[in-house]
Design a protein around this motif. Structure first.
Motif, PDB file in Angstrom:
ATOM      1  N   ILE B  99       0.842  -1.202   0.000  1.00 15.58           N
ATOM      2  CA  ILE B  99       0.000   0.000   0.000  1.00 15.58           C
ATOM      3  C   ILE B  99       0.874   1.248   0.000  1.00 15.58           C
ATOM      4  CG2 ILE B  99      -1.644   1.339   1.368  1.00 15.58           C
ATOM      5  CD1 ILE B  99      -2.829  -1.377   2.259  1.00 15.58           C
ATOM      6  N   LEU B 100       1.888   1.255   0.864  1.00 22.19           N
ATOM      7  CA  LEU B 100       2.761   2.432   0.912  1.00 22.19           C
ATOM      8  C   LEU B 100       3.503   2.614  -0.403  1.00 22.19           C
ATOM      9  CD1 LEU B 100       4.146   2.284   4.549  1.00 22.19           C
ATOM     10  CD2 LEU B 100       2.520   3.905   3.577  1.00 22.19           C
ATOM     11  N   LEU B 101       3.934   1.496  -0.991  1.00 23.15           N
ATOM     12  CA  LEU B 101       4.635   1.584  -2.276  1.00 23.15           C
ATOM     13  C   LEU B 101       3.704   2.169  -3.346  1.00 23.15           C
ATOM     14  CD1 LEU B 101       7.159   0.981  -3.963  1.00 23.15           C
ATOM     15  CD2 LEU B 101       6.198  -1.267  -4.452  1.00 23.15           C
ATOM     16  N   GLY B 166      14.867  -4.019   1.038  1.00 23.00           N
ATOM     17  CA  GLY B 166      14.088  -4.259   2.232  1.00 23.00           C
ATOM     18  C   GLY B 166      13.206  -3.076   2.582  1.00 23.00           C
ATOM     19  N   PHE B 167      12.310  -3.318   3.555  1.00 29.53           N
ATOM     20  CA  PHE B 167      11.473  -2.230   4.054  1.00 29.53           C
ATOM     21  C   PHE B 167      11.018  -2.567   5.462  1.00 29.53           C
ATOM     22  CE2 PHE B 167       7.144  -0.370   4.570  1.00 29.53           C
ATOM     23  CZ  PHE B 167       7.575   0.947   4.719  1.00 29.53           C
ATOM     24  N   GLY B 175      10.358   4.707  12.383  1.00 23.16           N
ATOM     25  CA  GLY B 175       9.086   5.360  12.068  1.00 23.16           C
ATOM     26  C   GLY B 175       8.981   5.758  10.602  1.00 23.16           C
ATOM     27  N   LEU B 176       8.433   6.940  10.377  1.00 24.59           N
ATOM     28  CA  LEU B 176       8.177   7.399   9.008  1.00 24.59           C
ATOM     29  C   LEU B 176       9.461   7.530   8.190  1.00 24.59           C
ATOM     30  CD1 LEU B 176       5.341  10.044   9.459  1.00 24.59           C
ATOM     31  CD2 LEU B 176       5.227   7.828   8.303  1.00 24.59           C
ATOM     32  N   LEU B 177      10.599   7.693   8.894  1.00 24.01           N
ATOM     33  CA  LEU B 177      11.869   7.807   8.162  1.00 24.01           C
ATOM     34  C   LEU B 177      12.128   6.569   7.313  1.00 24.01           C
ATOM     35  CD1 LEU B 177      14.530   9.503  10.454  1.00 24.01           C
ATOM     36  CD2 LEU B 177      13.641  10.256   8.247  1.00 24.01           C
ATOM     37  N   ASN B 178      11.514   5.459   7.704  1.00 23.59           N
ATOM     38  CA  ASN B 178      11.703   4.225   6.938  1.00 23.59           C
ATOM     39  C   ASN B 178      11.162   4.343   5.516  1.00 23.59           C
ATOM     40  OD1 ASN B 178      12.985   3.017   9.018  1.00 23.59           O
ATOM     41  ND2 ASN B 178      11.160   1.953   9.800  1.00 23.59           N
ATOM     42  N   LEU B 179      10.330   5.366   5.298  1.00 20.11           N
ATOM     43  CA  LEU B 179       9.798   5.561   3.946  1.00 20.11           C
ATOM     44  C   LEU B 179      10.926   5.767   2.938  1.00 20.11           C
ATOM     45  CD1 LEU B 179       6.626   7.781   4.461  1.00 20.11           C
ATOM     46  CD2 LEU B 179       6.754   5.408   3.690  1.00 20.11           C
ATOM     47  N   ARG B 180      12.121   6.148   3.416  1.00 19.67           N
ATOM     48  CA  ARG B 180      13.208   6.359   2.461  1.00 19.67           C
ATOM     49  C   ARG B 180      13.575   5.047   1.759  1.00 19.67           C
ATOM     50  NH1 ARG B 180      15.680   5.655   7.268  1.00 19.67           N
ATOM     51  NH2 ARG B 180      17.702   4.604   7.283  1.00 19.67           N
TER      52      ARG B 180
END
Ligand SMILES: Nc1ncnc2c1ncn2[C@@H]1O[C@H](COP(=O)(O)OP(=O)(O)OP(=O)(O)O)[C@@H](O)[C@H]1O
Ligand code: SF4
Ligand SMILES: [Mg+2]
Lengths: 324, 315
Positions: B99-101, B166-167, B175-180
């Motif tokens: 979903i995020l992708l 990976g993700f 947190g949201l920084l993982n969106l990178r």
């Protein structure tokens, strides 16, 4: 000084690296408060002339090849775009030939009028809305309070044209160009719209250029008439003089073929043949292939403009031949 | 509009039933025996038969189908053969990534496709137009896996700006920084789709700009940019909105390659691995959910049309 002065305006279609002339050096002037009729068969360059005056030929295949258009004493053809935009929809406005498609389908008609008001007048949204309602009343749209919220597809052709007129007169233009405003409409509606235009002119005191291919319409509404044939003005006079004293064979043909009111006539039976294609070169008088009074001179020499009577100019070697 | 949406949802029922049957049969067409694959080469035929019975795979097909369907109606999508966990839980694990992708990818598509498309249309025929059409051509023709590897090479390995694989969940550490972690994959996935939107926006704007009402807008003395955005683009959007919807829906399947290149724990990869494992319940569950998702996007597109175009009435 005339309100609008067109001098030697030349327009051409850019096609395949060539320039095909469509408007061949026309000149006319419109005084304050006056109604000038421009009449001619389909394709003679009436709309292109109107678009050139309004500054709407950009991004089209039409090029201005020469001449000058002065409005309120200022040359339009060399004016900076921003300055010119400040005039458009404001000091000069236009009503188009195609009421069905000339409004943006995705916005409410009220908002489309508000947009032009806010563009040129320092009005708040509510003031602009108030004025929009009054404009719709002026152009006799029934139930304006409801209609402002309508989308164009919910209105009839006549109502859409009224909305277009309201939009055009929103900022009190000094010059209103009406390009065949009734051609696409029912006969009864046609009459109403023409009366509306005349009525508005009386109230606002603006000049009108009324374009039509119907001399009957022109006769009823205009002070002065310019008759166009294939990109040239072939005869011009006050309405009274012209209808009393027709001199050009083409105008005579148009008069003879004023269509019965219930028919939209694409070509005119009283004049044999059709307007030649744009890319066809015709030596001499452009009308000679269709002129009943053609003589040898007409086939070789292009007639120059000259005065037939005071205030009545003409482009023909043998005017009023039918008298003799 | 709500009534219309409910009507539409009701008409989905027969479609969904048909889809469920197709999905069920399709999965049985994959050669190979799940029990044998799960147990490995060393298993005896008796062990395989026992597991087959335990999984219910010895029942007649129609019985299996109705059992599966009945359970789904109760919200039970079955148990994963491989993970031994409920299918919905397995899917939920990879859904976050997907979903995020998809959402970040759509973000890029809009952010890249719309302004460049508008620019190309406004400057039609100029060098800007030619440069953007060249760019769009390039973006559309580079294969996804190649672009992904190239991005990894340059921005992850070379410049070290973004992680390459990976993700970790955004609910975990970072947190949201993982969106990178999703920047490079989403850009990869966005490229060909953004190219499509660039061309579509440009083409529809050029179509609209020839319409009479645009001339009216110019005759009002509006600034050309206002004409381009408020009048031309707003009308072009009607044609483009559909493409946004279908692009979004298609991302689900296009994501498979990207998820593989970037080792993302997404739904696409889950499907591929489940097929290799003959994990019937998971494959069926995912496909069925994707079908529902497609239908939902379709409905959204129709609702969007009605919002964008007052001439469309929902009936
Ligand atoms: N954008 C354009 N590109 C190419 N040719 C054009 C364009 N617009 C008009 N023309 C041509 O120029 C000529 C004059 O057109 P114009 O629209 O001025 O005629 P008109 O006198 O207004 O006729 P009508 O009564 O049909 O409106 C026509 O032959 C037309 O086909
Ligand atoms: S110049 Fe000759 S051909 Fe032309 S309109 Fe006059 S009489 Fe007819
Ligand atoms: Mg015309």
């Amino acid at each position: 000084m005339a309100l609008l002065e067109v001098r030697d305006l030349g327009l051409a279609i850019a096609a395949g690296g060539r320039l095909l002339p469509v408007v061949r050096g026309i000149s006319f002037a419109v005084e304050e408060n006056e109604t000038l009729g421009i009449v001619g068969e389909s394709g003679c360059g009436k709309s292109l002339t109107a678009l050139a005056i309004m500054g709407l030929l950009e991004d089209t295949a039409i090029r201005i090849t020469g001449g000058s258009i002065r409005f309120e004493g200022r040359e339009l053809l060399t004016m900076a775009p921003a300055e010119r935009r400040a005039l458009m929809g404001n000091r000069m406005a236009i009503v188009f030939q195609e009421p069905m498609t000339s409004l943006n389908p995705v916005y409410r008609v009220g908002d489309q009028i508000v947009e032009v008001l806010r563009q040129h007048r320092d009005l708040s949204t509510s003031e602009a809305r108030e004025r929009t309602l009054r404009l719709l009343e002026m152009v006799q749209v029934p139930e304006p309070e409801q209609r402002v919220h309508s989308y164009p597809h919910q209105l009839s052709g006549g109502q859409r044209q009224r909305v277009m007129i309201a939009m055009a007169i929103a900022c009190d233009p000094r010059l209103l160009i009406a390009d065949e405003p009734t051609t696409a409409l029912d006969v009864t509606v046609q009459k109403e719209i023409l009366e509306l235009l005349q009525d508005l002119q009386k109230r606002m005191g603006s000049a009108i250029v009324l374009i039509s291919h119907d001399l009957g319409v022109i006769a009823e509404t205009c002070d002065r008439v310019a008759v166009m044939y294939r990109g040239t003005i072939v005869e011009e006079a006050t309405a009274g003089e012209l209808f009393a004293n027709v001199a050009h064979p083409y105008t005579r043909g148009l008069l003879a073929s004023i269509p019965p009111a219930d028919r939209d006539v694409e070509w005119l039976e009283a004049i044999p043949g059709r307007v030649p294609a744009v890319d066809q070169e015709i030596p001499g008088c452009a009308f000679h292939p269709r002129c009943p009074f053609v003589r040898d001179l007409c086939r070789t020499a292009r007639p120059e403009g000259r005065d037939f009577a005071p205030g009545h100019s003409i482009r023909c070697h043998f005017p009023r031949e039918w008298r003799t | 509009m709500l009534g219309y949406a409910l009507d539409r949802l009701l008409t989905l029922v027969p479609t969904l039933l048909a889809a469920s049957l197709l999905v069920f049969l399709f999965v049985r067409l994959i050669p190979g025996d799940p029990a044998a694959i799960l147990l490995g080469d060393a298993a005896t035929p008796e062990q395989v038969a026992a597991l087959t019975r335990e999984l219910g795979l010895d029942q007649p097909l129609w019985k299996q189908y109705f059992l599966w369907l009945g359970n789904i109606l109760e919200g039970d999508f079955g148990t994963s053969i491989f993970f031994g966990k409920p299918v919905l839980a397995v899917i939920a694990d990879s859904a976050e990534t997907s979903i995020l992708l998809a959402v970040t990818t759509m973000g890029w598509i809009v952010l890249i496709g719309v302004p460049i498309g508008i620019l190309a249309a406004v400057r039609q025929g100029s060098w800007i137009d030619q440069a953007t059409s060249g760019l769009a051509m390039l973006m559309a023709s580079v294969p996804t896996f190649w672009l992904g590897l190239y991005f990894i090479l340059v921005f992850a390995v070379g410049l070290g700006w973004f992680p390459s694989s990976g993700f970790p969940s955004i609910t975990g550490e970072g947190g949201l920084l993982n969106l990178r972690y999703l920047v490079l994959p989403s850009l990869t996935l966005a490229a060909p789709n953004a190219a499509l939107i660039i061309r579509l926006v440009r083409a529809s704007m050029l179509d609209v700009s020839r319409e009479d009402h645009v001339r009216t807008a110019r005759a009002k003395g509006l600034h050309p940019l206002r004409v381009a955005i408020k009048h031309i683009f707003r009308n072009a959007l009607i044609a483009v909105a559909g493409a946004f919807g279908f692009t979004f829906a298609a991302l689900v399947s296009e994501a498979v390659v990207t998820e593989t290149v970037f080792s993302l724990p997404g739904v696409g990869r889950l499907v591929v691995q489940s097929i290799l494992r003959r994990d019937y319940p998971v494959i069926q569950g995912v496909i069925l959910i994707v079908v529902v998702f497609y239908m939902f996007v379709n409905l959204l597109v129709d609702l969007a049309y009605a919002r964008l175009d007052p001439r469309v009435s929902l009936k």
